[in-house]
Design a protein around this motif. Structure first.
Motif, PDB file in Angstrom:
ATOM      1  N   THR A 109       7.298  96.297 -34.206  1.00 16.90           N
ATOM      2  CA  THR A 109       8.441  95.428 -33.971  1.00 16.90           C
ATOM      3  C   THR A 109       7.931  94.215 -33.196  1.00 16.90           C
ATOM      4  O   THR A 109       6.757  94.147 -32.829  1.00 16.90           O
ATOM      5  CB  THR A 109       9.552  96.134 -33.165  1.00 16.90           C
ATOM      6  OG1 THR A 109       9.099  96.340 -31.814  1.00 16.90           O
ATOM      7  CG2 THR A 109       9.928  97.469 -33.782  1.00 16.90           C
ATOM      8  N   THR A 110       8.810  93.278 -32.934  1.00 20.05           N
ATOM      9  CA  THR A 110       8.391  92.113 -32.143  1.00 20.05           C
ATOM     10  C   THR A 110       8.096  92.500 -30.709  1.00 20.05           C
ATOM     11  O   THR A 110       7.434  91.754 -29.989  1.00 20.05           O
ATOM     12  CB  THR A 110       9.485  91.031 -32.160  1.00 20.05           C
ATOM     13  OG1 THR A 110      10.712  91.611 -31.691  1.00 20.05           O
ATOM     14  CG2 THR A 110       9.679  90.481 -33.559  1.00 20.05           C
ATOM     15  N   ARG A 111       8.573  93.653 -30.275  1.00 20.32           N
ATOM     16  CA  ARG A 111       8.417  94.058 -28.875  1.00 20.32           C
ATOM     17  C   ARG A 111       7.318  95.086 -28.649  1.00 20.32           C
ATOM     18  O   ARG A 111       6.725  95.142 -27.588  1.00 20.32           O
ATOM     19  CB  ARG A 111       9.734  94.627 -28.334  1.00 20.32           C
ATOM     20  CG  ARG A 111      10.834  93.581 -28.193  1.00 20.32           C
ATOM     21  CD  ARG A 111      12.094  94.227 -27.666  1.00 20.32           C
ATOM     22  NE  ARG A 111      13.119  93.218 -27.396  1.00 20.32           N
ATOM     23  CZ  ARG A 111      13.270  92.611 -26.231  1.00 20.32           C
ATOM     24  NH1 ARG A 111      12.469  92.919 -25.242  1.00 20.32           N
ATOM     25  NH2 ARG A 111      14.214  91.711 -26.059  1.00 20.32           N
ATOM     26  N   GLN A 112       7.064  95.947 -29.632  1.00 24.54           N
ATOM     27  CA  GLN A 112       6.117  97.012 -29.354  1.00 24.54           C
ATOM     28  C   GLN A 112       5.454  97.532 -30.628  1.00 24.54           C
ATOM     29  O   GLN A 112       5.926  97.288 -31.742  1.00 24.54           O
ATOM     30  CB  GLN A 112       6.808  98.175 -28.622  1.00 24.54           C
ATOM     31  CG  GLN A 112       7.891  98.853 -29.452  1.00 24.54           C
ATOM     32  CD  GLN A 112       8.529 100.020 -28.717  1.00 24.54           C
ATOM     33  OE1 GLN A 112       8.050 100.436 -27.661  1.00 24.54           O
ATOM     34  NE2 GLN A 112       9.602 100.561 -29.257  1.00 24.54           N
TER      35      GLN A 112
END
Length: 327
Positions: A58-61
């Motif tokens: 994902t864009t976060r992790q």
């Protein structure tokens, strides 16, 4: 999961392990000294060859999928087997090649260890390299691009520690670098509780030194001391002076940190925090130079009392066990 009849290249498995252990493509690429795009291509190729998605992105992790977790122990064993094979067949010529020793930074006791090792093994070439960070050095030790380094062994990932060997060298007292006009700069030594309310730089965000940032967080916990946010690494005395003048964050370091313009270094006390330093090398790697470094480290540690801990010392329990050879 299905595997190509041609097998899987070890390079792809090394790429997978780096991402699986870092869970961050940028850090994994830095660890392998490759471009992030190249690393991403290798991971996609491995996923195609195995017919399985190995990471959730994902864009976060970044996370391991169930198939990625299933691959992990097999990949580790395959890479370890290749390392052992390469080490075994490199040994006949190993004695004559130069030994590359990462002494971290100029002015540290690691240079004294290297100088003494050169005296003990004058027929061998021991080359110095100056790069900070045991986490970064560990990746190069595992890849065979480096022979010896120094640092906080307990701060490495357990899976990495299993493939490396270490010999305790020193409990280095920790210190703080302050702007010359800081209110605490006039003290001969800074009690740790006097740093309450301060934001201290401890290498946060540097992918080569997370073991140092982790040690700082453990030391600061419950004491009201914050770790400064990530910032570009200041290289050179003039750049250090500029960054210190601009941000004015005290810097956590060891007592051997070289003098810097516009700042003062003061040891920390009450308690005396210790940075545990070991000599580190790849398990199974044999070279007379490594034995010379180990002999020099043992001699200097004994003669200088580097492995004697002060009564009022602070050190994480995990580090104390590692330094006693119990982990």
């Amino acid at each position: 999961m299905s595997v190509s009849a041609h097998g899987v290249e070890p390079r792809l498995l090394r790429a997978f392990l780096a991402v699986a252990e870092e869970l961050h493509f940028t850090r994994a690429a830095a660890r392998l000294y490759v471009a992030q795009q190249a690393l991403s291509r290798d991971i996609r190729r491995l996923e195609r060859e195995l017919g399985a998605e190995l990471f959730g992105r994902t864009t976060r992790q970044v996370t391991l999928t169930a198939e990625g977790a299933r691959l992990l122990p097999y990949a580790r064993r395959a890479v370890e087997a290749q390392d052992e094979l390469l080490a075994a067949f490199a040994r006949p010529a190993a004695d004559s090649r130069p030994l590359l020793v990462d002494v971290n930074s100029p002015g540290l006791v690691h240079e004294r260890v290297l100088a003494r090792a050169r005296e003990l093994a004058p027929e061998h070439e021991l080359m110095a390299r100056y790069e900070s960070g045991l986490t970064g050095a560990a990746a190069e030790l595992l890849a065979g691009r480096l022979d010896v380094s120094f640092g906080r062994f307990a701060g490495l990932d357990p899976a990495v520690r299993e493939r490396l060997a270490q010999q305790p060298l020193r409990y280095e007292p920790m210190a703080i670098v302050l702007p010359a006009d800081h209110p605490l700069a006039g003290l001969d030594a800074v009690p740790l509780d006097r740093l309450a309310g301060e934001t201290v730089y401890a290498g946060a965000g540097n992918p080569r030194t997370p073991e140092w940032t982790d040690l700082a967080r453990r030391l600061f916990a419950g004491r009201g001391i914050a770790v400064a946010p990530p910032a570009p690494l200041a290289v050179g005395k003039e750049e250090f002076r500029r960054i210190m003048t601009k941000y004015r964050h005290p810097v956590l370091t060891g007592v051997d940190f070289p003098a810097m313009p516009g700042s003062v270094l003061r040891p920390l006390v009450d308690p005396v925090p210790l940075s545990p330093v070991s000599v580190v090398w790849l398990k199974g790697r044999e070279h007379p130079g490594i034995e010379a470094v180990r002999a020099a480290a043992g001699e200097l540690a004994r003669d200088n009392g580097w492995l004697v801990r002060p009564d009022d010392a602070w050190i994480p329990a995990t580090d104390a066990l590692v330094m006693r050879g119990q982990d």
